[in-house]
Each structure stands twice: as structure tokens, then as C-alpha cells.
Design an enzyme around this catalytic site. Structure first.
Site, mmCIF file in Angstrom:
data_model
loop_
_atom_site.group_PDB
_atom_site.id
_atom_site.type_symbol
_atom_site.label_atom_id
_atom_site.label_comp_id
_atom_site.label_asym_id
_atom_site.label_seq_id
_atom_site.Cartn_x
_atom_site.Cartn_y
_atom_site.Cartn_z
ATOM 1 N N ALA A 81 47.973 -10.581 -43.281
ATOM 2 C CA ALA A 81 47.560 -9.646 -44.682
ATOM 3 C C ALA A 81 48.222 -8.341 -44.244
ATOM 4 O O ALA A 81 47.901 -7.635 -45.178
ATOM 5 C CB ALA A 81 46.062 -10.212 -44.847
ATOM 6 N N ASN A 96 39.464 -11.659 -39.776
ATOM 7 C CA ASN A 96 40.259 -12.054 -38.624
ATOM 8 C C ASN A 96 41.596 -10.842 -38.263
ATOM 9 O O ASN A 96 41.729 -10.685 -37.248
ATOM 10 C CB ASN A 96 40.977 -13.438 -39.210
ATOM 11 C CG ASN A 96 41.920 -13.968 -38.043
ATOM 12 O OD1 ASN A 96 41.549 -14.383 -37.208
ATOM 13 N ND2 ASN A 96 43.189 -14.102 -38.728
ATOM 14 N N HIS A 123 43.294 -3.675 -47.310
ATOM 15 C CA HIS A 123 43.278 -3.178 -45.879
ATOM 16 C C HIS A 123 43.813 -1.691 -46.039
ATOM 17 O O HIS A 123 44.948 -1.391 -46.628
ATOM 18 C CB HIS A 123 44.163 -3.920 -45.178
ATOM 19 C CG HIS A 123 43.594 -5.321 -44.829
ATOM 20 N ND1 HIS A 123 42.820 -5.976 -44.288
ATOM 21 C CD2 HIS A 123 43.980 -6.514 -45.870
ATOM 22 C CE1 HIS A 123 42.418 -7.234 -44.251
ATOM 23 N NE2 HIS A 123 43.146 -7.376 -45.626
#
Length: 273
Positions: free
Chosen positions: A130, A196, A226
Site C-alpha cells: 500500500a 503490516n 500513509h
């Protein structure tokens, strides 16, 4: 120039959850779909799967990978699956791609996988998932890095079913709240589904114990966000990405599946990008 007929890339997927299903759907609808064949799907129970990809063998024993003549094994089944399937995958295919990066917080497991890859001449790869800018962080780490801070910001619903429920009143938030600050190793161990990706940024840069992670519940966002801040001898890097949640699994991002699709396609693409 003499043309050569390319054989389809033979791929096994480990896991048949939301990410693997999305990967298979995207690959089957691509213009080059015939160049990639999903020939195996590793699952816990063959009897529990009713809708596997057409032509793919369902297998529950990692040793069965050896009979599939594989070019690539892609894991998207959760942290425990890496330990179960990893060594067999590295013995059965030249490349094993891991989506559940949190498994690599187990130093002994990582060492076993690396030793198996070395002995078999295979390769363990960690797709960016991601995240964005992982290639830049890895390049920057050639010179000394001073700091890597990875903030993971998700809506409160994405943190339900995790230890966050015992750390903060998710249903009562009206403003963003940081409920965890610690190392990437600790974040990935305690929040393996949500954090993760902290392992990916950590292994690209200054390691699991020096990378600082902040986990945030924010009622004002609808995406999984993020933010990476990196500084060192190379200069400074700031990256932000907002990912749409994966349909059927809000703890994961659509980008996690897209990253695996890119990893697979790059094995056969004339231009790897």
C-alpha cells in the site's frame, strides 16, 4: 530478428481471500491475460473453497507446490502462511513474493527463508504493497539514514477488531487520535493486518527497530493513509498516499492488491516499471 513464443508465466497464489481474489480478477481482465496462468492456490482447507480461479489446482500441502512447475509464488494469506508455505515456495519457484510482511518480524523465520533462497538460488521479494516511494527509501539507504517515521492513519472502523479497541474509544472520536507510537517491529506484531506495511518501509530503510511508527484513528478520513518522513545523508523525503480500502476488507487497501498485480506483470513485461 527471430521471434520466440513466450510460455505463460505459471503462478501460485497462497490464500484465497479478498486480496488474492482481487489480484486474480485484475489479471484475468488484463489485455495480456493469456500470458499469465494461475495454476495453483494454496489454502488451509480445499473443501472450504467453492469458487477458485478456473484451471487452478487447490492445494493444502506446501509440498504440492513442487509439482506445479512454477515461475512465481505470491503470498496473500496472512502472517502465519509465510511460515507454513515460505520454504516450500522458495524450493519450488525462482521467486516468492510476500504480501504479509509482518511475518518477517520473526528474525528466525526471516533467516530460514533467506538461507533457503540462498541454497536454492531463488529470491524472496517484498512488494511495496500500500506504500509509495519504497524504491526511493531503499536507494537513499545506500548512504546513512538518520530517521524514518511512518504514520498510518485510518478511519476508526478500520481499527475495529484490533488492540486499538482496548486503547481508545473508537466510537467516540471527533478528532484524530494517535493511540500507538513505537518501533515498526512492535507495530507489525501488535497490529499485523493494519500495520503490516510498516515492515516494508523498515526493511527498505533503517530496520525494524529504528523505524518509528505512529498509528492514528481519524474520523475525518475515509481512506487508509500513509505518511513517510525520511531524512539522511541523501537529503529529505516526504511521501503521502491515500488508499481506497479494499472491497470486503477495510483493513487492507486496494493498492495492496494492485502492487501484487504489478509484481506479477513485471515478470513478463518487456519494460519492467
Amino acid at each position: 530478428m527471430t521471434s520466440r513464443t513466450r510460455k505463460p508465466l505459471r503462478v501460485a497464489l497462497i490464500g484465497w481471500g479478498a486480496i488474492s481474489r482481487r489480484v486474480a480478477a485484475l489479471l484475468s481482465s488484463a489485455p495480456n491475460a493469456g500470458d499469465i496462468a494461475i495454476v495453483g492456490i494454496g489454502v488451509r482447507s480445499v473443501a472450504a473453497v467453492q469458487d477458485a480461479a478456473p484451471g487452478a489446482a487447490l492445494i493444502a500441502d506446501p509440498q504440492q507446490l513442487a509439482g506445479l512447475e512454477l515461475d512465481l509464488v505470491v503470498e496473500a494469506a496472512g502472517r502465519e502462511a509465510v511460515a507454513i508455505w515460505g520454504e516450500a515456495a522458495l524450493r519450488s519457484a525462482p521467486v516468492f513474493a510476500i504480501a504479509s510482511a509482518s511475518a518477517l518480524t520473526d528474525a528466525s523465520l526471516l533467516e530460514r527463508l533467506l538461507q533457503t533462497a540462498e541454497a536454492c538460488g531463488s529470491q524472496l521479494i517484498l512488494p511495496p504493497g500500500a506504500l509509495a516511494g519504497i524504491d526511493a527509501i531503499a536507494a537513499a539507504s545506500v548512504l546513512p539514514l538518520d530517521q524514518v517515521v511512518h504514520s498510518i492513519v485510518k478511519p476508526p472502523a478500520a481499527w475495529r477488531g484490533t488492540p486499538a479497541e482496548d486503547m481508545i474509544a473508537l466510537g467516540e472520536l471527533s478528532t484524530p487520535a494517535v493511540f500507538f507510537t513505537g518501533s515498526a517491529r512492535e507495530a507489525a506484531v501488535r497490529f499485523p493486518q493494519n500495520a503490516n506495511v510498516a515492515v516494508i518501509s523498515a526493511l527498505a530503510g533503517i530496520g525494524l527497530d529504528r523505524t518509528r511508527v505512529e498509528l492514528v484513528a481519524d474520523p475525518g478520513v475515509a481512506a487508509n493513509c500513509h505518511r513517510l518522513s525520511v531524512s539522511g545523508a541523501f537529503g529529505r523525503l516526504d511521501i503521502a498516499i491515500e488508499n481506497r480500502p479494499l472491497a470486503g476488507n477495510p483493513k487492507s487497501s486496494e493498492m495492496a492488491a494492485l502492487s501484487l498485480v504489478r509484481t506479477i506483470r513485471n515478470r513478463i513485461a518487456p519494460l519492467s516499471r
